[in-house]
Design an enzyme around this catalytic site. Structure first.
Site, PDB file in Angstrom:
ATOM      1  N   HIS A 379       0.783  -1.232   0.000  1.00  0.00           N
ATOM      2  CA  HIS A 379       0.000   0.000   0.000  1.00  0.00           C
ATOM      3  C   HIS A 379       0.812   1.277   0.000  1.00  0.00           C
ATOM      4  O   HIS A 379       0.237   2.366  -0.078  1.00  0.00           O
ATOM      5  CB  HIS A 379      -0.937   0.047   1.208  1.00  0.00           C
ATOM      6  CG  HIS A 379      -2.159  -0.797   1.034  1.00  0.00           C
ATOM      7  ND1 HIS A 379      -3.293  -0.323   0.429  1.00  0.00           N
ATOM      8  CD2 HIS A 379      -2.411  -2.080   1.354  1.00  0.00           C
ATOM      9  CE1 HIS A 379      -4.204  -1.283   0.402  1.00  0.00           C
ATOM     10  NE2 HIS A 379      -3.693  -2.362   0.958  1.00  0.00           N
ATOM     11  N   LYS A 570      -8.909  14.066   3.679  1.00  0.00           N
ATOM     12  CA  LYS A 570      -8.088  12.862   3.766  1.00  0.00           C
ATOM     13  C   LYS A 570      -7.227  13.007   5.007  1.00  0.00           C
ATOM     14  O   LYS A 570      -7.210  14.068   5.633  1.00  0.00           O
ATOM     15  CB  LYS A 570      -7.214  12.680   2.519  1.00  0.00           C
ATOM     16  CG  LYS A 570      -6.457  13.943   2.096  1.00  0.00           C
ATOM     17  CD  LYS A 570      -5.775  13.792   0.742  1.00  0.00           C
ATOM     18  CE  LYS A 570      -6.710  13.833  -0.435  1.00  0.00           C
ATOM     19  NZ  LYS A 570      -6.657  12.659  -1.291  1.00  0.00           N
ATOM     20  N   ARG A 571      -6.512  11.949   5.405  1.00  0.00           N
ATOM     21  CA  ARG A 571      -5.590  12.084   6.520  1.00  0.00           C
ATOM     22  C   ARG A 571      -4.647  13.267   6.256  1.00  0.00           C
ATOM     23  O   ARG A 571      -4.297  13.545   5.100  1.00  0.00           O
ATOM     24  CB  ARG A 571      -4.776  10.784   6.704  1.00  0.00           C
ATOM     25  CG  ARG A 571      -5.571   9.669   7.364  1.00  0.00           C
ATOM     26  CD  ARG A 571      -6.077  10.037   8.740  1.00  0.00           C
ATOM     27  NE  ARG A 571      -5.013  10.103   9.713  1.00  0.00           N
ATOM     28  CZ  ARG A 571      -4.821   9.214  10.685  1.00  0.00           C
ATOM     29  NH1 ARG A 571      -5.652   8.192  10.829  1.00  0.00           N
ATOM     30  NH2 ARG A 571      -3.840   9.350  11.545  1.00  0.00           N
ATOM     31  N   LYS A 576       0.466  14.503   1.300  1.00  0.00           N
ATOM     32  CA  LYS A 576      -0.850  14.802   0.718  1.00  0.00           C
ATOM     33  C   LYS A 576      -1.026  16.305   0.474  1.00  0.00           C
ATOM     34  O   LYS A 576      -1.953  16.733  -0.188  1.00  0.00           O
ATOM     35  CB  LYS A 576      -1.961  14.260   1.609  1.00  0.00           C
ATOM     36  CG  LYS A 576      -2.033  12.718   1.617  1.00  0.00           C
ATOM     37  CD  LYS A 576      -3.093  12.222   2.567  1.00  0.00           C
ATOM     38  CE  LYS A 576      -3.230  10.710   2.644  1.00  0.00           C
ATOM     39  NZ  LYS A 576      -4.017  10.109   1.540  1.00  0.00           N
ATOM     40  N   THR A 678      -8.415   6.721  -2.865  1.00  0.00           N
ATOM     41  CA  THR A 678      -9.750   6.215  -3.205  1.00  0.00           C
ATOM     42  C   THR A 678     -10.789   7.328  -3.099  1.00  0.00           C
ATOM     43  O   THR A 678     -11.824   7.254  -3.754  1.00  0.00           O
ATOM     44  CB  THR A 678     -10.180   5.036  -2.309  1.00  0.00           C
ATOM     45  OG1 THR A 678      -9.928   5.378  -0.940  1.00  0.00           O
ATOM     46  CG2 THR A 678      -9.422   3.774  -2.681  1.00  0.00           C
ATOM     47  N   LYS A 682     -14.367   8.468  -5.307  1.00  0.00           N
ATOM     48  CA  LYS A 682     -15.688   8.805  -4.757  1.00  0.00           C
ATOM     49  C   LYS A 682     -16.158  10.151  -5.316  1.00  0.00           C
ATOM     50  O   LYS A 682     -17.321  10.314  -5.691  1.00  0.00           O
ATOM     51  CB  LYS A 682     -15.625   8.888  -3.224  1.00  0.00           C
ATOM     52  CG  LYS A 682     -15.161   7.616  -2.522  1.00  0.00           C
ATOM     53  CD  LYS A 682     -14.828   7.903  -1.036  1.00  0.00           C
ATOM     54  CE  LYS A 682     -14.022   6.783  -0.401  1.00  0.00           C
ATOM     55  NZ  LYS A 682     -13.408   7.185   0.895  1.00  0.00           N
TER      56      LYS A 682
HETATM   57  C1  LIG Z   1     -12.121   7.239   1.246  1.00  0.00           C
HETATM   58  C2  LIG Z   1     -11.686   7.614   2.602  1.00  0.00           C
HETATM   59  C3  LIG Z   1     -10.333   7.794   2.877  1.00  0.00           C
HETATM   60  C4  LIG Z   1      -9.258   7.697   1.813  1.00  0.00           C
HETATM   61  O1  LIG Z   1      -9.062   8.987   1.291  1.00  0.00           O
HETATM   62  P1  LIG Z   1      -7.800   9.339   0.349  1.00  0.00           P
HETATM   63  O2  LIG Z   1      -8.110  10.717  -0.098  1.00  0.00           O
HETATM   64  O3  LIG Z   1      -7.829   8.358  -0.778  1.00  0.00           O
HETATM   65  O4  LIG Z   1      -6.596   9.251   1.198  1.00  0.00           O
HETATM   66  C5  LIG Z   1      -9.959   8.146   4.152  1.00  0.00           C
HETATM   67  N1  LIG Z   1     -10.873   8.307   5.130  1.00  0.00           N
HETATM   68  C6  LIG Z   1     -12.196   8.155   4.902  1.00  0.00           C
HETATM   69  C7  LIG Z   1     -13.159   8.363   6.009  1.00  0.00           C
HETATM   70  C8  LIG Z   1     -12.645   7.797   3.634  1.00  0.00           C
HETATM   71  O5  LIG Z   1     -13.957   7.631   3.413  1.00  0.00           O
END
Ligand SMILES: *Cc1c(COP(=O)(O)O)cnc(C)c1O
Length: 835
Positions: A379, A570-571, A576, A678, A682
């Site tokens: 990952h 995101k985190r 990022k 991911t 979305k």
């Molecule tokens: C989809 C999702 C992530 C992943 O987000 P990235 O932008 O791909 O790092 C992290 N936390 C939550 C709550 C999510 O739904």
């Protein structure tokens, strides 16, 4: 009363349809709601209280239990079918499952939503309010854990005989609050109330022996090596409903307890307190999820947690295999085990140990079966995330496993020396053992060597993994390496989260997209259809208004649904680059300060995300965003044109609220550092346009939709690598006036007047220490892309066209596609339909 927003009402639905569906699920004639229905019975008999006095939480529990009643027969039948058919099964091992809420998703996947919505209406139940009672199951940090949850949904929907294995953390990812702009963490006691979605199975407990025990010392819990103890793993099962309710698989989460609640011998000998203390300590093993995303901190308890997951799960699946199969040689024809990152990589020595010591197979056969059964997903390429455990811990806690690992390594290195004689540099890189003063076990090497397949999670990531991170291993075993680009489940992320858009899509092309997302392709011609563009815009506006209402009621904050919703969630991590986004907003703010009459479409910038509690710079970035937000809010010059909102407590249910309402998706990692992402997918499914760098799966998304429908900018991964030698952030500071002004705004304490010096570490990272993540290199092209984006937004028809083309091209990013690839290329498993 409101049912709109999460579950839509279908006017066509009749009572007879409901009865028929319940009968299909084996529920007989019991109605779902109504005076003698499931819901009312649970409400009354589970609470034994005056109906009018039952609070919302208990109402939610009664509701969830009645949905569980509906699926229970089908759940049992799924298990029985697998026992009878004895197919090859998939076991997905993951330290994290970021499930979010279960109720609405289960209702939708059972096709009960119109039925539930209608009966709720009749009974005057506020469904939205009821569903908000459910806490998120936050058993994960971020993308990796959410991926595992999407995969469960897809495996059940594709009718694969699959099971998830994880840990039942009593405390999931911490709750985040913001005080004075700073992140604060609170424990997430999500199981304080009984969870209607879990079923304890104490009769299927697993016993395991460890060469360590546990104690609580000065309030902290630690492992004591060299003092053997026995632990019990108690399984808690959760149903995983496939779309259509045909297959209901199981997610099995393990909770640790001591093997005996206490020993009467010790009790009578007066050592009751210490026996009890040991018991309490052992039960603490699965108490908390480690809150670090993309880093491995090497804590001893995490090491034991990982072994606990592996040992419980393998004992359980081997027991199941033995029940229906006489011959060990069939193991790899009946079992596929997927390791979600290296966290469960101890499955390699553990499975070998079972085959050698319990099945008494010879090494060669045991090794062959182990490798054929296991597969590993990588990952991340970040060096700080690659797990390496001190060899000494294996020695003291898992000595037999160490012996096995060293034997694997001896054979590996013999083989490598045969094939590359004299190339000791290569041998050193291939080895499972990192030599040095403190020898370490490299878990990624162990996972690659001990499995038949290693995959990355997006094309660029798989390529970099193969050609840089583990190059020498990839040269030894080229046939093992492959790519499986991530995906997300369209049930939760479109059908459930965005009913208005889902409805518009179904109106145009029918509903087959729900289980065959490639069918979204049929939307392409609708980009030129004015009434569909209007439907898209209405759906987006509806989602934005709903989000604004939700925010108002939950936090009191007021936002303008007519502004551009520009979202970065995101985190929080340097790679990022939330900091890059903050710099962009600072530039826009400066432009307005310089030129107060500047014409500008009102914009709202949303940020959300948690920082690991020990990651100081990430926490400072949160503080910066909040101070920038406060300064902008307090400045009458920009009021109504620019606003920043930092939403605390980013979690799955917040993502479900926010993503459908987004116009712009920020995916701006330093190229080469985001494995896949991911949330990018979305957003695409929900008709947001992406402003982003060429990284992770965003590259493939832009390819699918055409780059002309994306706002791509910045250095490529190759350029990042090749400019490392000479990159100098000061050059940008000195030669780009807007960059300089934005940085000076921060460094001058303009944003931190009452807390001077707060942001000094940002100067260090961005200038003095060389700006490792190359924020300044990309700021200018980010602003260029931003300008193009805003120009497009001013042309609503053109914007809608591009957004529709994005949705139409998002089919590839369904986790159904990903899982289908795993099933064919890695697992060799076929659907096992339940009659
Ligand atoms: C989809 C999702 C992530 C992943 O987000 P990235 O932008 O791909 O790092 C992290 N936390 C939550 C709550 C999510 O739904």
């Amino acid at each position: 009363m409101s049912t709109k927003g999460i579950i839509s009402v279908d006017e066509q639905w009749t009572k007879a349809d409901g009865a028929k569906l319940l009968k299909q699920y084996g529920c007989g004639p019991i109605p779902f709601m109504g005076a003698d229905g499931l819901y009312d019975r649970h409400l009354l008999f589970d609470n034994i209280k005056d109906l009018a006095a039952i609070p919302g939480r208990e109402r939610y529990e009664a509701f969830a239990r009645s949905v569980r009643d509906v699926l229970s027969q089908r759940w049992l039948l799924t298990g029985k079918t697998y026992e009878r058919e004895n197919p090859k099964r998939v076991y997905y091992l993951s330290m994290e499952f970021l499930l979010g809420r279960s109720s609405a998703s289960n209702v939708i996947n059972l096709l009960l939503d119109p039925f539930v919505a209608q009966t709720a209406k009749q009974k005057d139940i506020d469904l939205l309010c009821l569903l908000e009672q459910e806490p998120d199951a936050g058993l994960g940090n971020g993308g990796l854990g959410r991926l595992a949850a999407c995969f469960l949904d897809s495996m059940a929907t594709l009718q694969l005989p699959a099971m998830g294995y994880g840990l039942r953390y009593e405390f999931g990812i911490f709750k985040q609050s913001i005080e004075d702009g700073w992140q604060h963490e609170q424990g997430d006691n999500w199981l304080r109330h009984p969870d209607p979605w879990e079923v304890a199975r104490p009769d299927e407990a697993v016993e395991l022996k460890l060469n360590c025990s546990f104690e609580l010392q000065g309030g902290s819990f630690r492992a004591v090596p060299g003092r053997p103890s026995t632990l019990l793993g108690i399984p808690y099962d959760r149903p995983v409903v496939g779309y259509g309710g045909k297959t209901i698989n199981t997610l099995r989460l393990w909770a640790a307890t001591a093997s005996n609640s206490f020993d009467f011998q010790e009790f009578s000998s007066g050592d009751f307190a210490s026996a009890l203390a040991d018991t309490l300590a052992a039960g603490s093993l699965t108490r908390v999820l480690y809150p670090d995303d993309s880093t491995s901190k090497g804590q001893g308890l995490r090491f034991v947690q990982e072994y606990f997951l592996v040992a419980c799960s393998l004992a359980d699946l081997v027991r199941r295999f033995r029940k229906t199969n006489a011959d060990w040689s069939e193991l790899a024809d009946k079992v596929a085990i997927q390791l979600n990152d290296t966290h469960p990589a101890m499955a390699v020595p553990e499975l070998l140990r079972i085959l050698l010591d319990e099945a008494h197979l010879e090494w060669d056969q045991a090794w062959d079966l182990t490798r054929k059964a296991l597969a590993y997903t990588n990952h991340t390429l970040l060096p700080e995330a690659l797990e390496k455990w001190p060899l000494y811990w294996f020695e003291t806690m898992l000595p037999r496993h160490l012996e096995i690992i060293l034997e694997i390594n001896r054979r590996l290195l013999d083989d490598a020396r045969d094939r590359f004689p004299g190339d000791e540099k290569r041998i050193e890189r291939v080895s499972i053992v990192e030599e040095g003063a403190a020898r370490k076990i490299r878990m990624a090497n162990l996972a690659i060597v001990g499995s038949h397949a290693t995959n990355g999670v997006a094309a660029i990531h798989s390529e970099l993994l193969r050609t840089t991170t583990v190059k020498e291993l990839a040269e030894l075993f080229p046939e093992r390496f492959n790519n499986k680009t991530n995906g997300v489940t369209p049930r939760r992320w479109l059908l459930l989260a965005n009913p208005a858009l889902a409805h518009a899509i179904t109106g145009a092309i029918g509903n087959v997209w729900v289980t065959d997302l490639d069918k979204l392709n049929n939307l392409k011609p609708f980009a030129e259809n004015a009434s569909f563009r209007a439907a898209f815009r209405d759906a987006k506006h509806e989602a934005k208004s709903q989000f604004a209402n939700w925010l108002k009621t939950t936090s009191g904050q007021v936002i303008d649904p007519n502004s551009i919703f520009d979202v970065h969630v995101k985190r929080i991590h340097e790679y990022k680059r939330q900091l890059l986004n903050a710099l962009r907003v600072a530039v826009l703010y400066n432009r307005l300060r310089e030129n107060p009459d500047l014409q500008m479409i009102p914009r709202t910038f949303f940020f959300a995300g948690k920082a690991a509690p020990a990651y100081r710079l990430a926490k400072l970035i949160i503080k910066l965003i909040n101070n920038l937000a406060g300064t902008i809010d307090g400045d009458p010059v920009v009021r109504g044109r620019l606003k920043i909102v930092f939403l605390p407590e980013y979690c799955v249910s917040l993502a479900e609220h926010l993503i459908p309402a987004s116009d712009v998706s920020n995916q701006i990692s330093t190229a080469g550092y985001e494995a896949s992402g991911t949330s990018n997918m979305k957003f695409m499914m929900n008709g947001a346009l992406t402003i982003g760098t060429r990284d992770g799966a965003t590259i493939e998304m832009a390819e699918a939709a055409g780059e002309e429908n994306f706002f791509m900018f910045g250095l490529t991964a190759d350029q990042v690598v090749s400019s490392r030698g000479w990159y100098n952030p000061y050059w940008h500071y000195e030669n780009e006036p807007e960059t300089r002004a934005a940085l000076d705004l921060i460094f001058s304490d303009y944003l931190s007047r009452n807390e001077p010096g707060t942001f000094a570490p940002l100067r260090d990272t961005l200038l003095t220490h060389g700006d490792f993540y190359m924020h300044l290199a990309d700021l200018k092209s980010y602003l260029d892309a931003d300008r193009r984006l805003v120009e497009l937004y001013a042309q609503p028809d053109d914007w809608a066209r591009k957004a529709i083309l994005n949705i139409a091209s998002s089919g590839r990013f369904s986790s159904d596609r990903t899982i289908n690839e795993y099933a064919i290329d890695i697992w060799n498993v076929k659907p096992c339909p339940v009659p």
